[in-house]
Scaffold this motif. Structure first.
Motif, PDB file in Angstrom:
ATOM      1  N   PRO A 134     -10.423   1.349   1.533  1.00 17.17           N
ATOM      2  CA  PRO A 134     -10.017   1.335   0.130  1.00 17.17           C
ATOM      3  C   PRO A 134      -9.336   0.154  -0.499  1.00 17.17           C
ATOM      4  CG  PRO A 134      -9.956   3.414   0.860  1.00 17.17           C
ATOM      5  CD  PRO A 134      -9.934   2.328   2.259  1.00 17.17           C
ATOM      6  N   ARG A 135      -8.119  -0.346   0.319  1.00 17.84           N
ATOM      7  CA  ARG A 135      -7.432  -1.046  -0.357  1.00 17.84           C
ATOM      8  C   ARG A 135      -8.106  -2.685  -0.355  1.00 17.84           C
ATOM      9  NH1 ARG A 135      -2.342  -1.232  -2.219  1.00 17.84           N
ATOM     10  NH2 ARG A 135      -2.378   0.883  -1.639  1.00 17.84           N
ATOM     11  N   ALA A 136      -8.749  -2.941   0.837  1.00 18.04           N
ATOM     12  CA  ALA A 136      -9.413  -4.060   0.977  1.00 18.04           C
ATOM     13  C   ALA A 136     -10.694  -4.134   0.045  1.00 18.04           C
ATOM     14  CB  ALA A 136     -10.009  -4.285   2.647  1.00 18.04           C
ATOM     15  N   GLY A 137     -11.352  -2.952  -0.181  1.00 19.98           N
ATOM     16  CA  GLY A 137     -12.385  -2.743  -1.322  1.00 19.98           C
ATOM     17  C   GLY A 137     -11.876  -3.053  -2.464  1.00 19.98           C
ATOM     18  N   LEU A 138     -10.558  -2.686  -2.873  1.00 25.64           N
ATOM     19  CA  LEU A 138     -10.123  -2.957  -4.075  1.00 25.64           C
ATOM     20  C   LEU A 138      -9.652  -4.309  -4.462  1.00 25.64           C
ATOM     21  CD1 LEU A 138      -9.369  -1.858  -6.977  1.00 25.64           C
ATOM     22  CD2 LEU A 138      -7.004  -1.063  -5.927  1.00 25.64           C
ATOM     23  N   ASN A 139      -9.093  -5.088  -3.420  1.00 25.98           N
ATOM     24  CA  ASN A 139      -8.732  -6.546  -3.430  1.00 25.98           C
ATOM     25  C   ASN A 139     -10.311  -7.255  -3.514  1.00 25.98           C
ATOM     26  OD1 ASN A 139      -5.857  -7.045  -3.168  1.00 25.98           O
ATOM     27  ND2 ASN A 139      -6.073  -6.112  -1.112  1.00 25.98           N
ATOM     28  N   TYR A 140     -11.154  -6.842  -2.840  1.00 29.65           N
ATOM     29  CA  TYR A 140     -12.509  -7.430  -3.044  1.00 29.65           C
ATOM     30  C   TYR A 140     -13.066  -7.469  -4.586  1.00 29.65           C
ATOM     31  CZ  TYR A 140     -17.158  -8.862  -2.402  1.00 29.65           C
ATOM     32  OH  TYR A 140     -18.763  -9.471  -2.702  1.00 29.65           O
ATOM     33  N   ALA A 141     -12.921  -6.213  -5.113  1.00 29.74           N
ATOM     34  CA  ALA A 141     -13.323  -6.091  -6.485  1.00 29.74           C
ATOM     35  C   ALA A 141     -12.543  -6.866  -7.379  1.00 29.74           C
ATOM     36  CB  ALA A 141     -13.311  -4.612  -6.830  1.00 29.74           C
ATOM     37  N   THR A 142     -11.356  -6.913  -7.181  1.00 29.80           N
ATOM     38  CA  THR A 142     -10.334  -7.898  -8.151  1.00 29.80           C
ATOM     39  C   THR A 142     -10.590  -9.453  -7.775  1.00 29.80           C
ATOM     40  OG1 THR A 142      -8.413  -6.230  -7.858  1.00 29.80           O
ATOM     41  CG2 THR A 142      -7.931  -8.555  -8.363  1.00 29.80           C
ATOM     42  N   GLN A 143     -11.084  -9.747  -6.799  1.00 29.67           N
ATOM     43  CA  GLN A 143     -11.424 -11.091  -6.492  1.00 29.67           C
ATOM     44  C   GLN A 143     -12.656 -11.496  -6.948  1.00 29.67           C
ATOM     45  OE1 GLN A 143     -11.086 -11.965  -2.126  1.00 29.67           O
ATOM     46  NE2 GLN A 143      -9.009 -10.970  -2.205  1.00 29.67           N
ATOM     47  N   VAL A 144     -13.793 -10.410  -7.123  1.00 29.56           N
ATOM     48  CA  VAL A 144     -14.841 -10.626  -7.748  1.00 29.56           C
ATOM     49  C   VAL A 144     -14.902 -11.082  -9.364  1.00 29.56           C
ATOM     50  CG1 VAL A 144     -17.276  -9.644  -8.270  1.00 29.56           C
ATOM     51  CG2 VAL A 144     -16.223  -9.393  -5.951  1.00 29.56           C
ATOM     52  N   ALA A 145     -13.911 -10.097  -9.826  1.00 29.24           N
ATOM     53  CA  ALA A 145     -13.586 -10.276 -11.425  1.00 29.24           C
ATOM     54  C   ALA A 145     -12.963 -11.840 -11.539  1.00 29.24           C
ATOM     55  CB  ALA A 145     -12.723  -9.222 -11.754  1.00 29.24           C
ATOM     56  N   GLN A 146     -12.061 -12.050 -10.731  1.00 36.21           N
ATOM     57  CA  GLN A 146     -11.370 -13.242 -10.783  1.00 36.21           C
ATOM     58  C   GLN A 146     -12.270 -14.317 -10.674  1.00 36.21           C
ATOM     59  OE1 GLN A 146      -8.251 -12.776  -8.212  1.00 36.21           O
ATOM     60  NE2 GLN A 146      -6.780 -11.956  -9.683  1.00 36.21           N
ATOM     61  N   ASP A 159      -6.683 -13.759 -16.847  1.00 39.65           N
ATOM     62  CA  ASP A 159      -5.455 -13.301 -16.950  1.00 39.65           C
ATOM     63  C   ASP A 159      -5.499 -11.821 -16.807  1.00 39.65           C
ATOM     64  OD1 ASP A 159      -2.699 -13.537 -17.284  1.00 39.65           O
ATOM     65  OD2 ASP A 159      -3.018 -12.249 -19.259  1.00 39.65           O
ATOM     66  N   ARG A 160      -6.556 -11.094 -17.576  1.00 42.76           N
ATOM     67  CA  ARG A 160      -6.851  -9.788 -17.610  1.00 42.76           C
ATOM     68  C   ARG A 160      -7.275  -9.134 -16.350  1.00 42.76           C
ATOM     69  NH1 ARG A 160      -9.353 -10.571 -22.574  1.00 42.76           N
ATOM     70  NH2 ARG A 160     -11.461  -9.878 -21.516  1.00 42.76           N
ATOM     71  N   SER A 161      -7.967  -9.900 -15.622  1.00 47.71           N
ATOM     72  CA  SER A 161      -8.528  -9.291 -14.286  1.00 47.71           C
ATOM     73  C   SER A 161      -7.272  -9.506 -13.359  1.00 47.71           C
ATOM     74  CB  SER A 161      -9.372 -10.116 -13.778  1.00 47.71           C
ATOM     75  OG  SER A 161     -10.655 -10.309 -14.795  1.00 47.71           O
ATOM     76  N   THR A 162      -6.369 -10.184 -13.300  1.00 45.55           N
ATOM     77  CA  THR A 162      -5.120 -10.122 -12.553  1.00 45.55           C
ATOM     78  C   THR A 162      -4.354  -9.228 -12.645  1.00 45.55           C
ATOM     79  OG1 THR A 162      -5.568 -12.706 -12.187  1.00 45.55           O
ATOM     80  CG2 THR A 162      -3.372 -11.648 -11.595  1.00 45.55           C
ATOM     81  N   ARG A 163      -4.118  -8.785 -13.913  1.00 43.77           N
ATOM     82  CA  ARG A 163      -3.204  -7.652 -14.363  1.00 43.77           C
ATOM     83  C   ARG A 163      -3.551  -6.517 -14.106  1.00 43.77           C
ATOM     84  NH1 ARG A 163      -2.692  -7.590 -19.304  1.00 43.77           N
ATOM     85  NH2 ARG A 163      -3.808  -9.285 -20.074  1.00 43.77           N
ATOM     86  N   ALA A 164      -4.853  -6.210 -14.268  1.00 45.75           N
ATOM     87  CA  ALA A 164      -5.791  -5.246 -14.040  1.00 45.75           C
ATOM     88  C   ALA A 164      -5.831  -4.733 -12.579  1.00 45.75           C
ATOM     89  CB  ALA A 164      -7.034  -5.126 -14.668  1.00 45.75           C
ATOM     90  N   GLY A 165      -6.188  -5.944 -11.688  1.00 46.98           N
ATOM     91  CA  GLY A 165      -5.962  -5.770 -10.342  1.00 46.98           C
ATOM     92  C   GLY A 165      -4.757  -5.209  -9.713  1.00 46.98           C
TER      93      GLY A 165
END
Length: 635
Positions: A134-146, A159-165
């Motif tokens: 899960p942690r790797a999956g969430l990091n991946y989702a954040t990177q996709v948004a960024q 900036d919003r993507s980074t803060r939300a991540g």
């Protein structure tokens, strides 16, 4: 759950000697041979098991670092693989488990069993959404948004993507327990115990404050087209009728606090670290004063009414559903084909009275169209859609609120304990406001005017906050407060928002529990420190000035304000204060009558009210409450 602190304190030899005779060695494999250590219930010698037990001991006390080297890689073993591992230790029987748990465990048998089930369920939920790690999956989702924000050149979105991540990672840490791994076990256990004790001392009247649920239940129900009156009336029926509760259980809805012993406390400030007498005190207080029961019944009532609302809508095709209901289902990936499966009349639940319901748990166990795995996915999506509305209707401390207020500072650290103390109780208000802000921001999608929604909810919270204030005055043995005072309505607004203690400062220099604004902001743990240090410092000053001490007065006040359960539990707090604390003060403090007279004058000056229960348990002087006092006051 092993108590790593106790293992370290007692040492390996004492731990190994204790556990050696309690284990079923014929079920435990020797990794060097691949065979059990013994057969037929025999007991191997301590020398034969020492190396094995030392490996287990080191694994527990070092949190796994005994056989792991530092590296530059992130993450670690996938969650899916962790759950596939075999159990290492097998106890001989239940008595052996209990014997070991008394000295080296951290929970009672029921909590251990239910905690294990909750952990498994949480793991399944995380893997369903975020994958096997899960942690790797969430990091991946954040990177996709960024990456998307960078590709389109939107700096604000990046900036919003980074803060939300970062917020999402903090939420995951609270959800999977990583944020609750203590930096210092002893400190975390001590301060967790203090917070739990303060809960027992101060939340005994939280059930009275929960009348504000009527406002949030009404807002949540009306948003999705349900009748708020039906939800509230059903909750009353659930409280009064065992038969109605049995029907709810058959539908799959059971009391949360039966399955999670910490659910009552968690409503106001999330999960606490540690177990023992303080946690039992807080759990007993919330259970005995009715908060757990009332909260459970309201949650079950909302879910039952929602299931009935779905059944009422079952005659419509998906495209014909009202906009709010269609949005709610679509947001959870429920399609027109799914809706057709869910509304099949042959597998809907029917109560003994003939009422019709679409409930995900009953549907899952009786449908035959989909393979089990697919049916579970659909049932879970529907229940998640319902649960989101339940959280808005009967708010509790949420992951998002805890992540924003506490971050990921661990228990037992200075910043972690400061955050947990200062946000204790406030996380409930923060979470409620976050939930309502999200609803307000998405109002257009729900087919309603956001400002109308905000005005209606604010008005309902104001009125129910005022009702809560007056009810709490009555259970304290006081007349209602005058409502003509503008300060009363400011206090009612704070009460409706879950921050009633701050409303006290608009009418008095101290809060209802005697602390100033600084102590209240710092939280109940700091308040307890003030309750202890303040009188000590005052006595030392008086002694230095050649004056007498006020030990009796301070002891009586401490007893009045800091006794678990009795200081705040609404059924007994007035009797305890008047019969016990007042008479202790009379016995120890020669100026008791003068102090009590000043207290009554201050109450009249600050709050415009007086007790109808005479001080000291003088029942002959007790009168009926003056309800007309609520309509006095003109400031």
């Amino acid at each position: 759950t092993h108590d790593a602190g106790q293992l370290l304190q007692k040492g390996f030899n004492a731990w190994a000697e204790k556990i050696h005779g309690l284990l079923a060695w014929d079920r435990i494999r020797d990794h060097s041979t691949g065979k059990p250590f013994a057969t037929g219930g025999a007991l191997p010698t301590p020398a034969e098991t020492r190396s094995f037990l030392k490996d287990v001991y080191d694994g527990i006390t070092t949190r796994g670092w005994d056989d792991k080297d530092p590296s530059l890689t992130m993450g670690g073993q996938a969650l899916a693989n962790q759950r596939a591992e075999h159990r290492v230790l097998h106890f001989r029987d239940g008595s052996a488990w209990l014997d070991y748990n008394r000295e080296f465990g951290t929970s009672d048998p029921f909590s251990a069993m239910i905690g294990g089930l909750h952990n498994l369920a949480g793991d399944v939920a995380r893997m369903r959404v975020l994958g096997p790690n899960p942690r790797a999956g969430l990091n991946y989702a954040t990177q996709v948004a960024q990456k998307h924000a960078a590709d389109i050149g939107d700096a604000k979105l990046a900036d919003r993507s980074t803060r939300a991540g970062k917020t999402a990672l903090a939420m995951l840490a609270h959800q999977d327990g990583a944020a609750n791994i203590p930096q210092h076990v002893g400190g975390a256990r001590f301060f967790g115990g203090v917070r739990a004790t303060r809960t027992s001392i101060q939340l005994g009247s939280a059930m009275i404050s929960s009348v504000t649920d009527a406002a949030t239940i009404t807002a949540a129900a009306q948003t999705i087209g349900m009748s708020a009156t039906n939800v509230l009336s059903r909750s009353v029926k659930l409280m009064s009728s065992q038969a109605t509760r049995e029907t709810a259980a058959r539908m799959g809805y059971v009391a949360e606090t039966l399955a999670d012993t910490g659910a009552g406390m968690a409503r106001y400030f999330g999960k606490n670290f540690g177990t023992g007498i303080p946690e039992r005190l807080s759990a007993f207080t919330l259970r005995a004063t009715g908060l757990n029961f009332v909260t459970d019944m309201r949650k079950i009532a909302f879910q039952m009414e929602f299931a009935g609302h779905l059944a009422e809508m079952s005659g419509r095709d998906f495209a014909q559903l009202d906009k709010p209901l269609k949005k709610m289902l679509s947001d959870r990936g429920i399609t027109a084909a799914d809706w057709d499966l869910l509304r099949d009349p042959a597998i809907r639940f029917r109560s003994p009275e003939g009422a019709d319901f679409i409930t995900p748990f009953h549907w899952l166990e009786h449908q035959t169209t989909l393979p089990r795995v697919e049916a579970e996915g659909l049932a879970l999506r529907l229940q998640m859609a319902i649960q989101e509305q339940v959280e808005l209707a009967i708010p509790a401390a949420s992951l998002e609120g805890k992540a924003l207020l506490q971050g990921t500072a661990p228990p037992g650290s200075f910043m972690g304990e400061l955050a947990r103390s200062s946000t204790m109780y406030k996380s409930f208000s923060m979470s409620m406001m976050l939930g309502q802000y999200h609803r307000f921001a998405q109002a257009d999608g729900w087919g309603m005017n956001r400002w109308t929604y905000a005005a209606k909810l604010s008005a309902m919270l104001l009125m129910t906050g005022a009702l809560a204030i007056q009810l709490k005055e009555l259970v304290k043995g006081n007349d209602p407060r005058p409502m003509g005072d503008r300060k009363f309505w400011i206090a009612a607004a704070f009460q409706g928002g879950g921050l009633g203690i701050f409303g006290d400062f608009f009418q008095s220099e101290t809060s209802r529990v005697g602390g100033g604004i600084g102590e209240t902001l710092a939280g109940p743990v700091a308040g307890l420190a003030g309750d202890i240090i303040g009188p000590v410092a005052s006595h030392l000053t008086r002694l230095a000035d050649g004056q007498g001490t006020l030990f009796g007065r301070d002891a009586a006040n401490f007893l009045r304000m800091n006794t678990p359960f009795f200081s705040s539990a609404w059924p007994v707090r007035t009797a305890y204060s008047q019969i016990v604390a007042d008479n202790v003060q009379r016995f120890l403090d020669p100026e008791a009558e003068l102090i009590m007279s000043r207290r009554l004058k201050k109450m009249a000056r600050d709050y415009g009210t007086q007790p109808f229960v005479a001080p000291g348990g003088n029942w002959s002087a007790t009168r009926m409450p003056d309800l007309s006092n609520a309509f006095g006051g003109s400031q």
